[in-house]
Design a protein around this motif. Sequence first.
Motif, PDB file in Angstrom:
ATOM      1  N   GLN A  47       1.036  -1.745   0.190  1.00 51.86           N
ATOM      2  CA  GLN A  47       0.078  -0.278  -0.227  1.00 51.86           C
ATOM      3  C   GLN A  47       0.933   1.387  -0.209  1.00 51.86           C
TER       4      GLN A  47
ATOM      5  N   LEU B 204       1.127   7.105  -6.340  1.00 52.84           N
ATOM      6  CA  LEU B 204       0.114   7.620  -7.518  1.00 52.84           C
ATOM      7  C   LEU B 204       0.471   9.917  -6.114  1.00 52.84           C
TER       8      LEU B 204
ATOM      9  N   ALA C  39      -9.012  11.964  -5.974  1.00 51.81           N
ATOM     10  CA  ALA C  39      -9.909  11.291  -5.927  1.00 51.81           C
ATOM     11  C   ALA C  39     -10.311  10.123  -4.880  1.00 51.81           C
ATOM     12  N   VAL C  40     -10.482  10.104  -3.718  1.00 54.15           N
ATOM     13  CA  VAL C  40     -10.546  10.329  -2.148  1.00 54.15           C
ATOM     14  C   VAL C  40     -11.772  10.326  -1.527  1.00 54.15           C
ATOM     15  N   ARG C  41     -11.126  12.170  -2.245  1.00 56.77           N
ATOM     16  CA  ARG C  41     -12.434  13.866  -1.459  1.00 56.77           C
ATOM     17  C   ARG C  41     -13.156  13.279  -2.549  1.00 56.77           C
TER      18      ARG C  41
ATOM     19  N   ASP D   9      -0.248  12.297  -4.995  1.00 56.67           N
ATOM     20  CA  ASP D   9      -1.607  13.535  -3.898  1.00 56.67           C
ATOM     21  C   ASP D   9      -2.639  12.707  -4.988  1.00 56.67           C
ATOM     22  N   GLU D  10      -2.144  12.486  -5.887  1.00 51.73           N
ATOM     23  CA  GLU D  10      -3.976  12.487  -7.403  1.00 51.73           C
ATOM     24  C   GLU D  10      -5.039  11.335  -6.951  1.00 51.73           C
ATOM     25  N   ILE D  11      -4.794  10.196  -6.179  1.00 51.89           N
ATOM     26  CA  ILE D  11      -5.172   9.510  -5.430  1.00 51.89           C
ATOM     27  C   ILE D  11      -6.458   9.789  -4.028  1.00 51.89           C
ATOM     28  N   TRP D  12      -5.664  10.889  -3.134  1.00 45.58           N
ATOM     29  CA  TRP D  12      -6.177  11.479  -2.283  1.00 45.58           C
ATOM     30  C   TRP D  12      -7.556  13.195  -2.807  1.00 45.58           C
TER      31      TRP D  12
ATOM     32  N   ILE E  74       2.504   2.045  -3.520  1.00 44.49           N
ATOM     33  CA  ILE E  74       1.498   2.467  -4.286  1.00 44.49           C
ATOM     34  C   ILE E  74       0.834   4.139  -4.167  1.00 44.49           C
ATOM     35  N   THR E  75       0.266   4.442  -2.302  1.00 42.33           N
ATOM     36  CA  THR E  75       0.753   5.673  -2.094  1.00 42.33           C
ATOM     37  C   THR E  75       1.416   6.660  -2.634  1.00 42.33           C
TER      38      THR E  75
END
Lengths: 209, 77
Positions: free
Chosen positions: B3, B10, B17-19, B12-15, B6-7
């Motif tokens: 994990q 990626l 999307a999570v936002r 800040d893009e993933i966060w 992966i984070t």
Amino acid sequence: MEKHHSTPETHSQLVNHHAHRHQEGGLLSAYCAYPKGIKFIGADSKEHIVLLLRKHWITNLRWMVIVFLMILAPVLVLGGGLFNQVPERFQIVGLFFWYLITTAYALEQFLSWFFNVYIVTDERVFDVDFNNLVHRQISDANLDQIQDVTSTIGGVIRTALNYGDVVIQTSAEIVQIEFLAVPKPDRVAAVIRELRVEEEQEKLEGRVR
Amino acid sequence: MNQFEITTMLGDEIWVAVRYMFLLGLALYLVFALVIVRQVGLMTKTLSVGFEFPIKLLAYLHLIASVLLFFLAFVSL
């Protein structure tokens, strides 16, 4: 109904017989006899509520345990370090969201128990069902349409806690009304039978409302 | 690849999307909270036993909490 109360002989005695009985059980009870200050849709102004019933409180145990586990879950999950990589702001919002969901679940379960009631009046029996979030169904039958009343207690827990089902067979459009998992089912059945006899007596004497 | 890798990859893009997923979920939950208020109104209208005020208060507090959480998520995430 307690057998030591004398049977009313006149119409006014009959009305007073139900109107002035003392309340047995509280607002949050699963079994409440002669509740005061209750109003419900479809009631006649001269109708007196004899019994207000809900499912036995033990039927709430399952969701209470689930709510307890849901309250503890974040402590275990966050304490285990599973979400250490998640930014703190997301953890906080997620935590609040989880407890909001827990509150909603507990509220929904309580509302389902509290408002799904069975009512016995001196004229009719009612089954009030809230099937989902915004769907309500009220079934009722006149006492003189009742053909058969059967009470059932099955299983160790039900026997120990004295709760079970009361099935009412009617000649109305709704053939069967069921009171499920109610406390003192034998007593409930006896009350309904006695009220039916009173209703038949009223009919014979020409006092039907 | 775990994990953490992966984070990190990626960024800040993933966060972001999570936002947006959080905001969408909370917006849907707001609708659900409104339905609960509507449901409580229907239930108390059907059966009135003298316990309506605490139940209605709880439903409205839940709705207010949902609104506040949505704005908190909007501002802080």
